[in-house]
Design a protein around this motif. Structure first.
Motif, short mmCIF file in Angstrom:
data_model
loop_
_atom_site.label_atom_id
_atom_site.label_comp_id
_atom_site.label_asym_id
_atom_site.label_seq_id
_atom_site.Cartn_x
_atom_site.Cartn_y
_atom_site.Cartn_z
N VAL A 71 0.43 -1.31 -0.03
CA VAL A 71 0.04 0.26 -0.07
C VAL A 71 0.97 1.16 0.07
CG1 VAL A 71 -1.81 1.40 1.21
CG2 VAL A 71 -2.01 -1.19 1.01
N ASP A 72 2.13 1.25 0.55
CA ASP A 72 2.90 2.43 0.65
C ASP A 72 3.39 2.52 -0.68
OD1 ASP A 72 2.83 2.61 3.36
OD2 ASP A 72 4.55 1.79 3.93
N TYR A 73 3.75 1.38 -1.39
CA TYR A 73 4.10 1.58 -2.99
C TYR A 73 3.15 2.08 -4.02
CZ TYR A 73 6.07 -0.05 -7.41
OH TYR A 73 6.26 -0.11 -8.47
N ILE A 74 1.82 1.51 -3.70
CA ILE A 74 0.66 2.20 -4.37
C ILE A 74 0.61 3.53 -4.09
CG2 ILE A 74 -1.75 2.18 -4.47
CD1 ILE A 74 -1.76 -0.99 -3.79
N GLN A 75 0.72 4.24 -2.87
CA GLN A 75 0.41 5.48 -2.39
C GLN A 75 1.61 6.24 -3.36
OE1 GLN A 75 -2.01 6.94 -0.62
NE2 GLN A 75 -1.25 8.66 -1.59
N HIS A 76 2.82 5.81 -3.26
CA HIS A 76 3.80 6.35 -4.03
C HIS A 76 3.60 6.59 -5.38
CE1 HIS A 76 7.98 7.46 -5.41
NE2 HIS A 76 7.74 6.62 -6.47
N ASN A 77 3.08 5.59 -6.06
CA ASN A 77 2.46 5.61 -7.43
C ASN A 77 1.54 6.53 -7.74
OD1 ASN A 77 4.47 3.91 -8.34
ND2 ASN A 77 3.09 2.00 -8.14
N MET A 78 0.37 6.60 -6.57
CA MET A 78 -0.52 7.47 -6.81
C MET A 78 0.05 9.05 -6.67
SD MET A 78 -3.41 5.68 -4.58
CE MET A 78 -4.13 7.16 -3.88
N ASP A 79 0.97 9.28 -5.86
CA ASP A 79 1.38 10.71 -5.57
C ASP A 79 2.34 10.94 -6.84
OD1 ASP A 79 0.56 10.70 -3.07
OD2 ASP A 79 2.38 10.20 -2.00
#
Length: 187
Positions: A71-79
């Motif tokens: 989820v941290d990785y997903i958040q990075h991609n979203m940002d």
């Protein structure tokens, strides 16, 4: 869209082909997500959720996985890609299927998308429960799963879907380009 982070968590360093096929399907069927609330389950990279957020004018897209590192990785991609989402509200969340009830998002989503989530039989009961819990009860709602046939895993998952009072339809030839590419790979 921007490039994903260069260092994903070790267990998602590769990607599943069905993730790419789901993203292609979402891009090719953008109208089905327009003005809808969408959640991607077991998203890994979150590719399908990012595609939906960037191209379909969905009201909201939630990109979820059960692993907080993912989820941290997903958040990075979203940002990294936030400029592509327009007015679509996009968020990531940690969601364990057997604990979906505790997430305060039940009866919320018009569409659920997932790829390669029906493979592990030990998760079938929790996944089917989460699908039933997360889909809106009023109006039309649907879950779209992309899953290759591996043994009887998909069939067993569909049995859980039926036991939870939901209906399903299996479509194998949903796109001629994907079918042609798959045929060439298997020659």
């Amino acid at each position: 869209m921007g490039n994903p982070s260069s260092s994903p968590p070790a267990h998602i360093s590769g990607h599943w082909p069905s993730e790419e096929v789901l993203a292609y399907f979402c891009l090719s069927h953008a109208d089905m997500f327009r003005s809808k609330r969408v959640i991607e389950l077991g998203s890994g990279y979150g590719l399908a959720g990012l595609v939906i957020a960037a191209t379909t004018e969905a009201v909201e897209v939630v990109i979820s996985d059960g692993n907080p590192q993912v989820v941290d990785y997903i958040q990075h991609n979203m940002d990294t890609n936030s400029g592509a989402f327009g007015s679509t509200k996009v968020r990531s969340m940690t969601l364990n299927w057997d604990q979906a009830e505790a997430s305060n998002i039940s009866n919320t989503f018009d569409v659920i998308v997932a790829s390669d989530c029906a493979f592990f039989k030990e998760f079938h009961k929790g996944l089917a429960f989460a699908v039933k819990l997360l889909l809106r009860n009023a109006g039309i709602s649907e879950a779209i799963f992309f899953s290759p046939r591996r043994g009887n895993s998909l069939d067993k998952f569909l049995e859980e879907i039926e036991e939870n009072g939901m209906h399903f339809c299996v479509t194998e030839n949903y796109d001629t380009e994907v079918l042609d590419a798959s045929s060439r790979v298997h020659e």
